[in-house]
Scaffold this active site. Sequence first.
Site, PDB file in Angstrom:
ATOM      1  N   GLY A 155      13.316 -28.232 -20.410  1.00 43.64           N
ATOM      2  CA  GLY A 155      13.074 -26.670 -20.719  1.00 43.64           C
ATOM      3  C   GLY A 155      14.121 -26.475 -21.938  1.00 43.64           C
ATOM      4  O   GLY A 155      13.601 -25.677 -22.991  1.00 43.64           O
ATOM      5  N   ASP A 172      14.985 -28.141 -24.237  1.00 46.85           N
ATOM      6  CA  ASP A 172      14.726 -28.784 -25.654  1.00 46.85           C
ATOM      7  C   ASP A 172      13.373 -28.123 -26.075  1.00 46.85           C
ATOM      8  O   ASP A 172      13.147 -27.830 -27.390  1.00 46.85           O
ATOM      9  CB  ASP A 172      14.559 -30.261 -25.557  1.00 46.85           C
ATOM     10  N   THR A 173      12.351 -27.987 -25.339  1.00 43.40           N
ATOM     11  CA  THR A 173      10.910 -27.703 -25.667  1.00 43.40           C
ATOM     12  C   THR A 173      10.255 -26.454 -25.240  1.00 43.40           C
ATOM     13  O   THR A 173       9.071 -26.159 -25.593  1.00 43.40           O
ATOM     14  CB  THR A 173      10.213 -28.776 -25.486  1.00 43.40           C
ATOM     15  N   GLY A 195      21.401 -27.875  -6.568  1.00 37.74           N
ATOM     16  CA  GLY A 195      21.980 -29.157  -5.943  1.00 37.74           C
ATOM     17  C   GLY A 195      21.467 -30.595  -6.206  1.00 37.74           C
ATOM     18  O   GLY A 195      21.429 -31.313  -5.544  1.00 37.74           O
ATOM     19  N   GLU A 201      11.298 -36.183 -11.221  1.00 33.53           N
ATOM     20  CA  GLU A 201       9.808 -35.848 -11.525  1.00 33.53           C
ATOM     21  C   GLU A 201       9.364 -37.005 -12.153  1.00 33.53           C
ATOM     22  O   GLU A 201       8.211 -37.476 -11.584  1.00 33.53           O
ATOM     23  CB  GLU A 201       9.664 -34.697 -12.674  1.00 33.53           C
TER      24      GLU A 201
END
Length: 673
Positions: A27, A29-30, A59, A93
Amino acid sequence: MVSTRPSSSSSASVPRWKYDVFLSFRGEDTLGNFTDHLYTALTERGIYTFRDDEEIERGGETEPKLLKAIEESRFCVVVFSKGYAHSTWCLDELMKIIECVKENGQTIIPIFYHVDPSDVQKQRGSFEEAFVNLGKQKEEKAKRWRAALREASNISGWHLEHGYESIFVKKIANDIRKRLNCKILHVGENIVGMDFHLDKLKSLINIKLKEVRMIGIYGIGGIGKTIIAKAICNSISYQFDGWSFLENIRETKNCSSLLQLQQKLLNDILKGRDMKFHNIDEGINVIKDILHSKRVLIVVDHVDSLCQLECIVGSRDWFCPGSRIILTTRDKHLLDVHGVDETYEAKELNYEDSIELFSRYAFKQSSLEDEYNNLLNHATGYAKGLLLALKVLGVFLYSKTVSEWESSLCKLEKKLPMEIESVLKISFDGLDDMEKDIFLDIACFFKGKDKDFVSRILDGCNFYAESGIRVLVDKRNTGTKAIEGIILDLSLSKQIEFSTKAFKWMKRLRLLKIHQDALYDSMVKYCKDVHIPKRRLTEGFRFPSYELRYLHWDGYPWKSLPSSFHVDNIVELSLQSSCIKKLCDSKVFENLKVLNVSYSLYLIEIPDFSSMPNLEILIVKGCQKLRDLPRGIYKLKCLKTLCCTGCLKLESFPEIMEVMENLRELYLDRTVC
């Protein structure tokens, strides 16, 4: 957390995918630039996209809802930016994405945003820094993160280094939409024969041409024009900067409605910018100003008035080169007036497609049940290939027994289903009051009557019949112009009327067969057993078609062929038992191969054979008044068969001056030769 509303994309046909796309990105960055623009482009194209706006590392563990979203997404778009590996959330992710690819078959689309793909693969530069900062406390997990980065970077993707981001984003979004085969407009599940329409329309639309092109789709009500237009829009809309489908604008003629139509067009194209203007003229100027620089696809459905087109798609110079305008209407004349580049007639489904479509509704499958075999042709024949009628009848007859089918089909002969009647009534409602009166008078009182007689009566009613009848004829002749072949069995009729008017619009007529029963070719012997209908003939009869190749007319009633008869393309001419005395003067039958005038009792002469250079078969059997044949018969180099049987007055045969090497059959029995 944000996600777009579900669209009818391919995710609908593969239930296990909840989302079309999962966006994985850093987030910091882009989010405020590239990823936001990509998310917007995807949602504008109807792509159901998951984006996590709250990238908060709680965490260091990725939330279960994100892992679940990855599992339920068909495509995973990973935006590798310089700070991507600095987020353990992003790396988790990515590991989950790689796992799902192996286990569930998802597809990764890597985007290298101002980073070198080799830096991601080998963890150099900012990616190396990220792992240095992790230290040893997450050394075991770091191995799996590194492996995930290597696997993802080895997949072919997109690399943004230079150039405009907006163009880059558009290409990515279009590529994903093409892969998903998104259906932005609902066309239903039971679609049959659509590939044929799409192939034809795509060739007319010709997307590669840089000019503005207008295409018209026309046809009768219920034939499927709107479904065809939606299908082509689904197929090609991703290739444009914007698109709009203005559905069913029929009856939209007052200023307020037309103004709303202009606003909807611009709102569709601009996606969210609510355009407001106060009158139609202002709307036209706004449309021209905005769409002059955007390559757009616009579909205007159910057009029935020129004023609608003038307000929405008035001229090609309103639009950016490469734009496409598609219009659907019942009135082909309207398309001609507006000057479209190409027209496409939506026609009835053929027999096989009719059976398949009807069966999908009547039996919930494309094949039929054996006990309904005998009734199926009756039902589909009643619908005559009309898409709406096939659907309505199929739904109506679904789950009914054979006896209920029989009863229902008998009822349909007398009363149309309301859904079909309402659609067909639209054409009637499209007439003005005087045209409606003319239509009803003709249908109820003057069907089949002479036009001049009818016009005199209607003019006496102050109906201005000449103009009104022309409107009705234009509506009726939408299909007549496409006729290429006619077969008419005279033995089934007591009285036949042939007139120029009946053939007037058949400009493409190639094949015409007007025949009698099986005994007709020997009617001289068995005339008492042969049914000969009464014929009403109009003066000055003429065939309009230059395309006529085959003419078979038993009992042809005139003494010669009309002077206007186009002989250039005729290949076979069969005028058995005709009243003809001679064919015609000064005509060259260049392509004629077969001439059959058998039992033409009044025939006295055959044209000079030089006018038939390619004749292969000549049959003058039973022509009792024919005294001689032209002397140049030997010049017929292609002649294979000559039959003069029963020519009782044929006293001599022409001298053969040269070898007729192709002649195989010669019949001179019952002649005086």
